[in-house]
Scaffold this motif. Structure first.
Motif, PDB file in Angstrom:
ATOM      1  N   GLN A 143     -11.483  -0.928   9.635  1.00  0.00           N
ATOM      2  CA  GLN A 143     -12.348  -1.082   8.562  1.00  0.00           C
ATOM      3  C   GLN A 143     -13.786  -1.349   9.434  1.00  0.00           C
ATOM      4  O   GLN A 143     -15.097  -1.029   9.381  1.00  0.00           O
ATOM      5  CB  GLN A 143     -12.282  -2.301   7.948  1.00  0.00           C
ATOM      6  N   ASN A 152     -12.155   7.783   3.218  1.00  0.00           N
ATOM      7  CA  ASN A 152     -13.003   7.235   2.942  1.00  0.00           C
ATOM      8  C   ASN A 152     -14.077   6.273   4.633  1.00  0.00           C
ATOM      9  O   ASN A 152     -15.105   6.365   4.344  1.00  0.00           O
ATOM     10  CB  ASN A 152     -12.859   6.177   1.744  1.00  0.00           C
ATOM     11  N   THR A 153     -13.362   5.814   4.604  1.00  0.00           N
ATOM     12  CA  THR A 153     -14.394   4.459   5.913  1.00  0.00           C
ATOM     13  C   THR A 153     -14.949   5.032   6.774  1.00  0.00           C
ATOM     14  O   THR A 153     -16.067   5.138   7.216  1.00  0.00           O
ATOM     15  CB  THR A 153     -13.193   3.831   6.015  1.00  0.00           C
ATOM     16  N   LEU A 201      -5.424  -1.576   9.328  1.00  0.00           N
ATOM     17  CA  LEU A 201      -6.669  -1.201   8.923  1.00  0.00           C
ATOM     18  C   LEU A 201      -8.028  -1.850   8.941  1.00  0.00           C
ATOM     19  O   LEU A 201      -9.035  -2.068   8.784  1.00  0.00           O
ATOM     20  CB  LEU A 201      -6.073  -1.073   6.691  1.00  0.00           C
ATOM     21  N   ARG A 230      -5.980   7.300   2.031  1.00  0.00           N
ATOM     22  CA  ARG A 230      -7.658   7.959   1.352  1.00  0.00           C
ATOM     23  C   ARG A 230      -8.820   6.509   1.637  1.00  0.00           C
ATOM     24  O   ARG A 230      -9.739   6.877   2.253  1.00  0.00           O
ATOM     25  CB  ARG A 230      -7.209   7.402   0.132  1.00  0.00           C
ATOM     26  N   LYS A 231      -8.186   5.506   2.525  1.00  0.00           N
ATOM     27  CA  LYS A 231      -9.216   4.260   2.972  1.00  0.00           C
ATOM     28  C   LYS A 231      -9.286   4.518   4.169  1.00  0.00           C
ATOM     29  O   LYS A 231     -10.177   4.473   4.695  1.00  0.00           O
ATOM     30  CB  LYS A 231      -7.932   2.841   2.979  1.00  0.00           C
ATOM     31  N   GLU A 285     -14.751  -0.170  -4.310  1.00  0.00           N
ATOM     32  CA  GLU A 285     -13.502  -0.824  -3.089  1.00  0.00           C
ATOM     33  C   GLU A 285     -12.837  -0.653  -4.676  1.00  0.00           C
ATOM     34  O   GLU A 285     -13.632  -1.871  -5.282  1.00  0.00           O
ATOM     35  CB  GLU A 285     -13.525  -2.011  -2.464  1.00  0.00           C
ATOM     36  N   TRP A 307       0.960  -0.955   0.172  1.00  0.00           N
ATOM     37  CA  TRP A 307       0.371  -0.015   0.035  1.00  0.00           C
ATOM     38  C   TRP A 307       1.089   1.581  -0.220  1.00  0.00           C
ATOM     39  O   TRP A 307       1.832   1.409   0.590  1.00  0.00           O
ATOM     40  CB  TRP A 307      -1.071  -0.391   1.370  1.00  0.00           C
ATOM     41  N   ASP A 345      -3.009   5.743  -0.140  1.00  0.00           N
ATOM     42  CA  ASP A 345      -3.704   4.379  -0.693  1.00  0.00           C
ATOM     43  C   ASP A 345      -3.879   4.814   1.221  1.00  0.00           C
ATOM     44  O   ASP A 345      -5.617   4.877   1.313  1.00  0.00           O
ATOM     45  CB  ASP A 345      -3.101   3.103  -0.918  1.00  0.00           C
TER      46      ASP A 345
END
Length: 281
Positions: A222, A35-36, A218, A31-32, A245, A24, A28
């Motif tokens: 999540q 957004n999460t 992560l 952003r993850k 995704e 990653w 990345d």
């Protein structure tokens, strides 16, 4: 009591420690998480290469003002060098371009060679790096085959410790200043030993007082994903819009197998070119 993710107020401002997964990019991860958790303002305090893992610090809300301060703190890394082989990127991202004997090198020679790379030293960043040259990133020039000169800069290596020797592998622990490239350290150690070397594993274990042992995964982030607001749901009864995704087969998710394939392709192309040139002589 240890603070849990549920206790964080990301919108007001938090310093969040993440254990970055292999392959990653730092962007990345940002952003993850953004957004999460639906965080409006977020940034990271110090890039990690895709092939590195370990501590990545994210700052949200008002804490983004502390990014420069966190970036300036000393870093600690552990990892592995491979002696006897070099690559243009000084790591596994590019194919091996030269191999040399290494079996004659003793443990004492390896340990002794680290002394010249401690204290304030001049270090040249890799051509495959984000260093800017005439307004362009060095890696952009490198990937198009353009030659560029990168100037050396002063960095500080406070600790350079060899923790395991099992040739051709050499494990290490490094404590260093901001701006130090461990890939360049691999290259320089290989030059000093006369056999070449490149970086095959890198873990950032600490930035200042922040440690990877206290970082979240992560997967843990999540698990906190909130449900979509009603306004984002589909107008069809009983349905909701699915989140988009990136597929697990995307190159930056494929792991070392992807980079190994790149190396194999590049090496095969080189052998074909050499064979063609030899037959034409």
């Amino acid at each position: 009591m240890t603070k849990t993710l549920a206790d964080f107020d990301f919108e007001t401002g938090e310093v969040l420690l993440l254990d970055k997964p292999l392959t990653w990019t730092s962007f990345d991860v940002v952003r993850k998480v953004k957004n999460t958790l639906r965080i409006k303002k977020i940034g990271h305090a110090g890039t990690l290469d895709p092939l590195a893992t370990g501590l990545l610090i994210l700052c949200t809300g008002k804490k983004t003002k502390e990014i420069d301060q966190i970036q300036a703190q000393e870093k600690e890394y552990t990892g592995t060098f491979r002696l006897g082989e070099t690559t243009p990127s000084f790591d596994l991202e590019t194919a091996v371009d030269m191999a040399r004997p290494y079996a004659h090198i003793t443990d004492e020679q390896i340990t002794a060679a680290t002394a010249q790379f401690t204290g304030l030293i001049q270090q040249t960043p890799p051509i495959f790096s984000a260093v800017k040259i005439d307004g362009k990133r060095a890696y952009e020039l490198a990937r198009t085959g353009q030659e560029a000169e990168i100037k050396a800069k002063t960095v500080e290596i406070k600790t350079f410790e060899i923790t395991r020797i099992a040739l051709p592998e050499v494990d290490f622990r490094v404590v260093c200043s901001k701006g130090t490239y461990i890939r360049s350290l691999a290259r320089d150690l290989g030059v000093a030993l006369g056999c070449g070397a490149h970086l095959t594993r890198l873990v950032r274990t600490r930035i200042g007082e922040y440690r990877v042992e206290d970082a979240f995964t992560l997967d843990a982030i999540q698990a906190l994903r909130p449900p979509r607001p009603d306004s984002e749901a589909s107008t069809l009864p009983g349905t909701t819009r699915s989140r988009h995704e990136r597929p697990n087969t995307a190159p930056n998710r494929a792991g070392l197998q992807y980079f190994a394939a790149l190396q194999a392709d590049a090496l095969a192309a080189k052998h074909l070119k050499d064979a063609t040139e030899k037959s034409a002589e």
